[in-house]
Write a protein that holds these residues in place. Structure first.
Motif, PDB file in Angstrom:
ATOM      1  N   ALA A  49       0.767  -1.183   0.259  1.00 18.80           N
ATOM      2  CA  ALA A  49      -0.220  -0.043   0.109  1.00 18.80           C
ATOM      3  C   ALA A  49       0.941   1.352   0.188  1.00 18.80           C
ATOM      4  O   ALA A  49       0.546   2.763  -0.429  1.00 18.80           O
ATOM      5  CB  ALA A  49      -0.895   0.039   0.937  1.00 18.80           C
ATOM      6  N   ARG A  50       1.876   0.879   0.498  1.00 22.96           N
ATOM      7  CA  ARG A  50       2.850   2.325   0.634  1.00 22.96           C
ATOM      8  C   ARG A  50       4.105   2.466  -0.172  1.00 22.96           C
ATOM      9  O   ARG A  50       4.584   3.674  -0.818  1.00 22.96           O
ATOM     10  CB  ARG A  50       3.824   1.953   1.753  1.00 22.96           C
ATOM     11  N   ASP A  51       4.034   1.902  -1.169  1.00 23.45           N
ATOM     12  CA  ASP A  51       5.039   1.216  -2.194  1.00 23.45           C
ATOM     13  C   ASP A  51       4.072   2.092  -3.925  1.00 23.45           C
ATOM     14  O   ASP A  51       3.490   0.886  -4.273  1.00 23.45           O
ATOM     15  CB  ASP A  51       5.817  -0.125  -2.687  1.00 23.45           C
ATOM     16  N   PRO A  52       4.754   3.310  -4.528  1.00 22.93           N
ATOM     17  CA  PRO A  52       3.989   3.502  -5.347  1.00 22.93           C
ATOM     18  C   PRO A  52       4.552   2.794  -7.082  1.00 22.93           C
ATOM     19  O   PRO A  52       4.141   2.606  -7.581  1.00 22.93           O
ATOM     20  CB  PRO A  52       4.911   4.863  -5.503  1.00 22.93           C
ATOM     21  N   LYS A  53       5.554   1.708  -7.289  1.00 23.68           N
ATOM     22  CA  LYS A  53       5.501   0.712  -7.584  1.00 23.68           C
ATOM     23  C   LYS A  53       4.270  -0.270  -8.306  1.00 23.68           C
ATOM     24  O   LYS A  53       4.497  -1.095  -8.980  1.00 23.68           O
ATOM     25  CB  LYS A  53       7.050   0.505  -7.317  1.00 23.68           C
ATOM     26  N   THR A  54       3.879  -0.393  -6.802  1.00 22.17           N
ATOM     27  CA  THR A  54       2.953  -1.200  -6.903  1.00 22.17           C
ATOM     28  C   THR A  54       1.810  -0.584  -7.109  1.00 22.17           C
ATOM     29  O   THR A  54       0.771  -1.403  -6.596  1.00 22.17           O
ATOM     30  CB  THR A  54       3.464  -2.009  -5.633  1.00 22.17           C
ATOM     31  N   TRP A  55       0.986   0.359  -7.067  1.00 27.96           N
ATOM     32  CA  TRP A  55      -0.148   1.110  -7.368  1.00 27.96           C
ATOM     33  C   TRP A  55      -0.534   1.082  -8.855  1.00 27.96           C
ATOM     34  O   TRP A  55      -0.773   1.828  -9.255  1.00 27.96           O
ATOM     35  CB  TRP A  55       0.416   2.722  -6.625  1.00 27.96           C
ATOM     36  N   ASN A  56      -0.486  -0.562  -9.317  1.00 24.55           N
ATOM     37  CA  ASN A  56      -0.884  -0.282 -10.691  1.00 24.55           C
ATOM     38  C   ASN A  56      -1.652  -2.426 -10.351  1.00 24.55           C
ATOM     39  O   ASN A  56      -1.435  -2.860  -8.981  1.00 24.55           O
ATOM     40  CB  ASN A  56      -0.008  -0.618 -11.379  1.00 24.55           C
ATOM     41  N   THR A  57      -2.083  -2.571 -11.339  1.00 26.57           N
ATOM     42  CA  THR A  57      -2.626  -4.120 -11.401  1.00 26.57           C
ATOM     43  C   THR A  57      -1.751  -5.035 -11.302  1.00 26.57           C
ATOM     44  O   THR A  57      -2.342  -6.239 -10.744  1.00 26.57           O
ATOM     45  CB  THR A  57      -3.040  -4.151 -13.061  1.00 26.57           C
ATOM     46  N   LYS A  58      -0.518  -5.068 -11.295  1.00 27.98           N
ATOM     47  CA  LYS A  58       0.299  -5.754 -11.582  1.00 27.98           C
ATOM     48  C   LYS A  58       0.460  -6.454  -9.395  1.00 27.98           C
ATOM     49  O   LYS A  58       1.170  -7.278  -9.158  1.00 27.98           O
ATOM     50  CB  LYS A  58       1.708  -6.102 -12.307  1.00 27.98           C
ATOM     51  N   GLY A  59       0.888  -5.532  -8.744  1.00 25.71           N
ATOM     52  CA  GLY A  59       1.121  -5.032  -7.343  1.00 25.71           C
ATOM     53  C   GLY A  59       0.020  -5.608  -7.125  1.00 25.71           C
ATOM     54  O   GLY A  59      -0.016  -6.131  -5.724  1.00 25.71           O
ATOM     55  N   LEU A  60      -1.908  -5.370  -7.126  1.00 21.94           N
ATOM     56  CA  LEU A  60      -3.064  -5.295  -6.687  1.00 21.94           C
ATOM     57  C   LEU A  60      -2.804  -6.990  -7.029  1.00 21.94           C
ATOM     58  O   LEU A  60      -3.192  -7.413  -5.936  1.00 21.94           O
ATOM     59  CB  LEU A  60      -3.753  -4.374  -7.259  1.00 21.94           C
ATOM     60  N   SER A  61      -2.083  -7.539  -7.952  1.00 12.05           N
ATOM     61  CA  SER A  61      -2.303  -9.117  -7.868  1.00 12.05           C
ATOM     62  C   SER A  61      -1.637  -9.347  -7.228  1.00 12.05           C
ATOM     63  O   SER A  61      -1.854 -11.049  -6.745  1.00 12.05           O
ATOM     64  CB  SER A  61      -2.158  -8.724  -9.796  1.00 12.05           C
ATOM     65  N   ASP A  62      -0.676  -9.239  -7.517  1.00  6.87           N
ATOM     66  CA  ASP A  62       0.509  -9.910  -6.096  1.00  6.87           C
ATOM     67  C   ASP A  62      -0.134  -9.605  -4.909  1.00  6.87           C
ATOM     68  O   ASP A  62       0.677  -9.994  -4.437  1.00  6.87           O
ATOM     69  CB  ASP A  62       1.999  -8.831  -6.063  1.00  6.87           C
TER      70      ASP A  62
END
Length: 207
Positions: A49-62
């Motif tokens: 939730a804090r890492d901007p690199k995961t604020w996308n479909t892949k990050g949410l899926s992971d």
């Protein structure tokens, strides 16, 4: 030691490195440095939730895959788990696709399946996702927001505040999105009233 391993994972979250937290958690579990627990997975979800690199479909899926891993290890989700997922959905809604809104809309059903009580705060988090998505001039946010308002009514919660509704209405330039929000809100606060249709030129703002 367990405390040291948890401290390292928390540090990865603080510096916004969800990838390192993910790898670290898997290594700790594999090496028996940590037992699977909600604390471990909540630290990881917070890092996502804090890492901007995961604020996308892949990050949410992971992150959702980690949620399933947590359950596979016998650790059941709690309210805090859903709060963290809703937070990541909110971040993801600022991106180009609708995965954040889609997953946020599914939070109430997920809560029901796992016996987790919904709360007004959690519903407000979903409405925040709708607001961010609607502000990007995307469709769908109004319908999701309307379903949230209707569900709050069904479950006996107070409706969103006038300020929250106004923020939703002002976030979108789409008449259809504003119509869905306004219609649901009116059905709660003034059941006998009927909102103008989405093609109406009337401004859908609160008095």
């Amino acid at each position: 030691p367990k405390e040291h391993s948890l401290a390292v994972l928390r540090r990865f979250g603080i510096v916004r490195r969800a990838d390192c937290a993910d790898i670290g958690l898997q290594a700790c579990l594999k090496g028996n440095h940590l037992e699977a627990s909600r604390d471990c997975f909540h630290i990881l979800l917070a890092a996502y939730a804090r890492d901007p690199k995961t604020w996308n479909t892949k990050g949410l899926s992971d992150a959702l895959a980690q949620l399933e891993s947590m359950r596979g290890l016998g650790v059941e989700p709690t309210y805090e788990t859903l709060r963290l997922i809703a937070e990541l959905c909110f971040r993801t809604c600022s991106g180009p696709d609708w995965s954040g809104l889609k997953e946020a809309a599914g939070v109430p059903d997920y809560a029901v399946r796992h016996g987790i009580p919904m709360t007004p705060d959690l519903y407000s988090s979903i409405l925040d996702c709708c607001r961010v998505w609607m502000a990007k001039d995307k469709s769908g946010g109004g319908r999701v927001a309307a379903s949230v308002i209707d569900r709050m009514k069904e479950e006996g919660f107070e409706p969103p505040t006038a300020a929250e509704i106004e923020a939703l209405l002002k976030s979108s330039n789409r008449a259809e999105s504003r119509f869905w929000v306004f219609q649901s809100y009116l059905s709660v606060v003034q059941p006998e009233a009927q909102a103008p249709g989405p093609s109406s030129e009337q401004s859908l703002t609160l008095a």
